[in-house]
Design an enzyme around this catalytic site. Structure first.
Site, mmCIF file in Angstrom:
data_model
loop_
_atom_site.group_PDB
_atom_site.id
_atom_site.type_symbol
_atom_site.label_atom_id
_atom_site.label_comp_id
_atom_site.label_asym_id
_atom_site.label_seq_id
_atom_site.Cartn_x
_atom_site.Cartn_y
_atom_site.Cartn_z
ATOM 1 N N ASN A 54 -10.042 -0.031 -0.159
ATOM 2 C CA ASN A 54 -8.510 0.034 -0.436
ATOM 3 C C ASN A 54 -7.945 -0.566 -1.535
ATOM 4 O OD1 ASN A 54 -5.866 -0.009 0.144
ATOM 5 N ND2 ASN A 54 -5.921 -1.077 2.254
ATOM 6 N N CYS A 95 0.837 -1.278 0.158
ATOM 7 C CA CYS A 95 -0.052 0.032 -0.176
ATOM 8 C C CYS A 95 0.642 1.235 0.157
ATOM 9 C CB CYS A 95 -0.986 0.161 1.017
ATOM 10 S SG CYS A 95 -2.044 -1.259 1.213
ATOM 11 N N HIS A 103 -3.545 7.552 2.149
ATOM 12 C CA HIS A 103 -3.729 6.100 1.599
ATOM 13 C C HIS A 103 -5.290 5.757 2.056
ATOM 14 C CE1 HIS A 103 -3.749 2.074 0.746
ATOM 15 N NE2 HIS A 103 -3.619 1.598 1.962
#
Ligand code: COA
Length: 319
Positions: free
Chosen positions: A276, A114, A246
């Site tokens: 996500n 990520c 994020h």
């Protein structure tokens, strides 16, 4: 005058198929109420046949080059962040390169899950400032749906697919990337990982996560790296126009903003629409906020992310 890597274009791409929480609740024992309350997620896009990490990345790159009004053949560097490459090798960056019709440039993938886009951005920034490249495509692209265990409700509801890209150009002046900060702490490998790989099981594997422990580390690490990068850029929280975080969980976004004393209105939120998307989440959110007119030329923007490893990082840029 200082030579900087300036963000001169952004683009993004999402798979056609958009899946609601109610639709997911038909596959696993979950509910729209639980997912919204614990994560803020309402929808995610899931790649269909023919939609891959490289194809989504290519679409995002084309849009970024269009907005920058730069020809693909001017690109001399492609850095693609992904944990879900089309193949174990070659690098998906070279597939994007071929699809864009670029015969010769530097092209490679970065694996920091990520945080991958922050790592890729920092590498491209260093290469531009050192003179190794002048025009770079930095891409975050993922098809996490293909490594999810669709029987595991604690992970499969959290992720989605997509891609985001920026064009960086070497320019003299005050705009561009002002500072970056990157970290990793491999002691936490076991909290968020994929249980397969070419060198171990010989399989691709599925995502495994201890969610509540990841949550706790995320808030601490993100607040700390944002303070660090603001110091490096010689700016303070009140100078910041926008934070593009994020997009893992709305509660992580709220808790991090509170810890830093940042008003919620300055935080770009897309987790409700995309879930996500790992390395794609920051450039996807950046592109949306640039296109809808919230982020404008001259704005001071902070990007941040944390992911498996753990890895985490942040960047301050004047747009
Ligand atoms: N639907 C319904 N119930 C669910 C569920 C789902 N999709 N997933 C878990 N649950 C249940 C659990 O089984 C547990 O039930 P129990 O108490 O009967 O055992 C309960 O909900 C609470 O689970 P818990 O894991 O403690 O919830 P939480 O409040 O920590 O929220 C996350 C879980 C995953 C949303 C949260 O921990 C999180 O967001 N962590 C960070 C994840 C992340 O950002 N990862 C990526 C970083 S890059």
């Amino acid at each position: 005058m200082t030579l900087r890597a300036r963000i001169v274009g952004t683009g993004s791409a999402l798979p056609k198929n958009r899946v609601s929480n109610d639709e997911l609740a038909k596959r696993v024992d979950t509910s729209d109420e639980w997912i919204v309350a614990r994560t803020g997620i309402r929808f995610r896009h899931i790649a269909g046949d023919g939609e891959t990490t490289a194809s989504l990345a290519t679409e995002a790159c084309r849009k970024a080059l269009d907005t920058a009004k730069i020809a693909a053949t001017d690109v001399d560097l492609i850095v693609l962040a992904t944990a879900t490459p089309d193949q174990t090798f070659p690098a998906s960056a070279t597939k994007v390169q071929a699809a864009l019709g670029i015969d010769d440039c530097i092209a490679f993938d970065v694996a920091a899950v990520c945080s991958g886009f922050l790592y890729a951005l920092s590498v491209a920034d260093s290469m531009i400032r050192s003179g190794s490249a002048r025009t770079a495509l930095v891409v975050g692209a993922e098809t996490f749906s293909r490594i999810l265990d669709w029987e595991d409700r604690t992970t499969c509801v959290l992720f989605g697919d997509g891609a985001g890209a920026v064009v960086l150009r070497a320019e003299e002046g005050d705009s561009g990337i002002l500072a970056t900060a990157l970290h990793a702490d491999g002691r936490h490998n076991g909290l968020l990982y994929v249980d397969g790989g070419p060198s171990t099981t010989g399989t691709v594997g599925k995502v495994r996560m201890k969610g509540s422990e990841v949550f706790r580390h995320a808030v601490t690490n993100l607040a700390s790296v944002m303070n660090e990068v603001l110091d490096r850029a010689n700016v303070v929280t009140s100078d910041v126009d926008w934070v593009v975080p994020h997009q893992a969980n709305a509660r992580i976004l709220d808790a991090t903003a509170r810890k830093l004393g940042l008003p919620a209105e300055k935080v770009i939120v897309t987790v409700d629409q995309h879930a996500n998307t790992s390395a794609a989440s920051v450039p996807l959110a950046l592109d949306l906020a640039v296109r809808d007119g919230r982020i404008k030329a001259g704005d001071l923007v902070v990007l941040e992310a944390m992911g498996g490893g753990f890895t985490w990082g942040a960047c301050v840029a004047r747009i």
